[in-house]
Design a protein around this motif. Structure first.
Motif, PDB file in Angstrom:
ATOM      1  N   LEU A  51       0.824  -1.217   0.000  1.00 28.54           N
ATOM      2  CA  LEU A  51       0.000   0.000   0.000  1.00 28.54           C
ATOM      3  C   LEU A  51       0.858   1.268   0.000  1.00 28.54           C
ATOM      4  N   VAL A  52       1.878   1.283   0.853  1.00 30.71           N
ATOM      5  CA  VAL A  52       2.766   2.449   0.906  1.00 30.71           C
ATOM      6  C   VAL A  52       3.462   2.639  -0.441  1.00 30.71           C
ATOM      7  N   ALA A  53       3.959   1.556  -1.024  1.00 33.34           N
ATOM      8  CA  ALA A  53       4.639   1.656  -2.318  1.00 33.34           C
ATOM      9  C   ALA A  53       3.671   2.099  -3.415  1.00 33.34           C
ATOM     10  N   PHE A  54       2.463   1.541  -3.410  1.00 32.11           N
ATOM     11  CA  PHE A  54       1.476   1.879  -4.436  1.00 32.11           C
ATOM     12  C   PHE A  54       1.186   3.379  -4.449  1.00 32.11           C
ATOM     13  N   PHE A  55       0.842   3.902  -3.291  1.00 30.11           N
ATOM     14  CA  PHE A  55       0.516   5.329  -3.223  1.00 30.11           C
ATOM     15  C   PHE A  55       1.768   6.207  -3.249  1.00 30.11           C
ATOM     16  N   GLY A  56       2.846   5.728  -2.625  1.00 29.55           N
ATOM     17  CA  GLY A  56       4.089   6.493  -2.589  1.00 29.55           C
ATOM     18  C   GLY A  56       4.666   6.732  -3.975  1.00 29.55           C
ATOM     19  N   TYR A  57       4.719   5.686  -4.808  1.00 33.04           N
ATOM     20  CA  TYR A  57       5.240   5.845  -6.165  1.00 33.04           C
ATOM     21  C   TYR A  57       4.399   6.840  -6.952  1.00 33.04           C
ATOM     22  N   ARG A  58       3.090   6.741  -6.832  1.00 36.38           N
ATOM     23  CA  ARG A  58       2.226   7.661  -7.572  1.00 36.38           C
ATOM     24  C   ARG A  58       2.435   9.116  -7.126  1.00 36.38           C
ATOM     25  N   LEU A  59       2.671   9.313  -5.867  1.00 29.73           N
ATOM     26  CA  LEU A  59       2.894  10.660  -5.344  1.00 29.73           C
ATOM     27  C   LEU A  59       4.278  11.191  -5.736  1.00 29.73           C
ATOM     28  N   VAL A  60       5.293  10.389  -5.496  1.00 30.95           N
ATOM     29  CA  VAL A  60       6.675  10.829  -5.712  1.00 30.95           C
ATOM     30  C   VAL A  60       6.998  10.992  -7.196  1.00 30.95           C
ATOM     31  N   LEU A  61       6.500  10.100  -8.040  1.00 27.67           N
ATOM     32  CA  LEU A  61       6.845  10.168  -9.463  1.00 27.67           C
ATOM     33  C   LEU A  61       6.172  11.325 -10.193  1.00 27.67           C
ATOM     34  N   LYS A  62       5.321  12.075  -9.510  1.00 24.39           N
ATOM     35  CA  LYS A  62       4.762  13.302 -10.094  1.00 24.39           C
ATOM     36  C   LYS A  62       5.809  14.416 -10.089  1.00 24.39           C
ATOM     37  N   ARG A  63       6.825  14.265  -9.252  1.00 22.43           N
ATOM     38  CA  ARG A  63       7.896  15.259  -9.174  1.00 22.43           C
ATOM     39  C   ARG A  63       8.824  15.098 -10.379  1.00 22.43           C
ATOM     40  N   PRO A  64       9.518  16.151 -10.783  1.00 27.08           N
ATOM     41  CA  PRO A  64      10.457  16.024 -11.902  1.00 27.08           C
ATOM     42  C   PRO A  64      11.711  15.217 -11.539  1.00 27.08           C
ATOM     43  N   ALA A  65      12.082  15.211 -10.247  1.00 29.44           N
ATOM     44  CA  ALA A  65      13.272  14.482  -9.798  1.00 29.44           C
ATOM     45  C   ALA A  65      13.161  14.250  -8.296  1.00 29.44           C
ATOM     46  N   PRO A  66      13.915  13.283  -7.774  1.00 30.59           N
ATOM     47  CA  PRO A  66      13.915  13.077  -6.329  1.00 30.59           C
ATOM     48  C   PRO A  66      14.516  14.285  -5.599  1.00 30.59           C
ATOM     49  N   VAL A  67      14.305  14.357  -4.312  1.00 33.51           N
ATOM     50  CA  VAL A  67      14.816  15.482  -3.520  1.00 33.51           C
ATOM     51  C   VAL A  67      16.342  15.457  -3.445  1.00 33.51           C
ATOM     52  N   ILE A  68      16.939  14.273  -3.333  1.00 31.88           N
ATOM     53  CA  ILE A  68      18.392  14.207  -3.128  1.00 31.88           C
ATOM     54  C   ILE A  68      19.145  13.624  -4.331  1.00 31.88           C
ATOM     55  N   ASP A  69      18.549  13.682  -5.518  1.00 32.38           N
ATOM     56  CA  ASP A  69      19.229  13.192  -6.717  1.00 32.38           C
ATOM     57  C   ASP A  69      18.728  13.995  -7.910  1.00 32.38           C
ATOM     58  N   THR A  70      19.378  13.820  -9.046  1.00 32.72           N
ATOM     59  CA  THR A  70      18.988  14.580 -10.230  1.00 32.72           C
ATOM     60  C   THR A  70      17.949  13.855 -11.078  1.00 32.72           C
ATOM     61  N   GLN A  71      17.808  12.544 -10.876  1.00 36.68           N
ATOM     62  CA  GLN A  71      16.845  11.758 -11.651  1.00 36.68           C
ATOM     63  C   GLN A  71      16.392  10.544 -10.856  1.00 36.68           C
ATOM     64  N   PHE A  72      15.261   9.966 -11.269  1.00 37.28           N
ATOM     65  CA  PHE A  72      14.790   8.716 -10.683  1.00 37.28           C
ATOM     66  C   PHE A  72      15.541   7.566 -11.338  1.00 37.28           C
ATOM     67  N   HIS A  73      15.881   6.557 -10.568  1.00 41.50           N
ATOM     68  CA  HIS A  73      16.585   5.384 -11.085  1.00 41.50           C
ATOM     69  C   HIS A  73      15.623   4.198 -11.026  1.00 41.50           C
ATOM     70  N   LEU A  74      14.830   4.056 -12.066  1.00 39.30           N
ATOM     71  CA  LEU A  74      13.827   3.002 -12.143  1.00 39.30           C
ATOM     72  C   LEU A  74      14.286   1.928 -13.111  1.00 39.30           C
ATOM     73  N   PRO A  75      13.799   0.700 -12.954  1.00 36.30           N
ATOM     74  CA  PRO A  75      14.183  -0.360 -13.892  1.00 36.30           C
ATOM     75  C   PRO A  75      13.793   0.015 -15.321  1.00 36.30           C
ATOM     76  N   LEU A  76      14.679  -0.271 -16.251  1.00 36.58           N
ATOM     77  CA  LEU A  76      14.411   0.038 -17.648  1.00 36.58           C
ATOM     78  C   LEU A  76      13.630  -1.079 -18.333  1.00 36.58           C
ATOM     79  N   SER A  77      13.792  -2.294 -17.837  1.00 31.09           N
ATOM     80  CA  SER A  77      13.144  -3.438 -18.453  1.00 31.09           C
ATOM     81  C   SER A  77      11.941  -3.887 -17.611  1.00 31.09           C
ATOM     82  N   THR A  78      10.885  -4.249 -18.293  1.00 37.99           N
ATOM     83  CA  THR A  78       9.721  -4.833 -17.613  1.00 37.99           C
ATOM     84  C   THR A  78       9.544  -6.289 -18.046  1.00 37.99           C
ATOM     85  N   LYS A  79      10.555  -6.812 -18.741  1.00 41.95           N
ATOM     86  CA  LYS A  79      10.508  -8.170 -19.272  1.00 41.95           C
ATOM     87  C   LYS A  79      10.669  -9.196 -18.141  1.00 41.95           C
TER      88      LYS A  79
END
Length: 146
Positions: A51-79
């Protein structure tokens, strides 16, 4: 400042692991023992995390970048491939056999238990070996391609 934030995140995570009982291999083993002394409480821990991850990702990924980094580091592959399935199976079997997962083992190092230390050392060795294997496989593929 970045180090302080990482420390605080680790402290919150470790505290949650301790409070939930995931540092106790017996509690985890009882969760998997559905035919015996089954303890369903860890299902609530997992459900809360989802639940925390579900809502947290939706909230945080609305931002252009994380607070302490220049970009989000998400998996590139969904395979879903053999490596992912094999890794998940090994992880699950190891968790079921030992009652420890990496998330629970790291804070459990503070208990001073030898079995936790052995698990952690073997886990670190497995991670290192896996990275060596992947690195060498990548080098061989690069050499063959050129």
């Amino acid at each position: 400042m970045r180090l302080v934030i990482h420390y605080l995140i680790g402290l919150v995570f470790g505290t949650g692991i301790a409070i939930s009982g995931m540092m106790d291999p017996a509690k985890v083993a009882n969760f998997f023992d559905v035919a015996g002394s089954w303890d369903p409480s860890l299902a609530f821990v997992m459900g809360g995390a989802v639940l925390v991850a579900f809502f947290g990702y939706r909230l945080v990924l609305k931002r252009p970048a994380p607070v302490i980094d220049t970009q989000f580091h998400l998996p590139l592959s969904t395979k879903i491939d053999g490596r992912l399935v094999a890794g998940a199976a090994i992880f699950g079997v190891g968790w079921g056999i030992t009652g420890l997962c990496p998330g629970g083992a790291i804070p459990a190092l503070g208990t001073g238990r030898v079995d936790v230390l052995v698990f952690f050392v073997m886990m670190a060795a497995g991670i290192w070996l896996g990275r060596q294997y992947t690195h060498r496989r990548t080098l061989l593929a690069t050499r063959r391609a050129s």
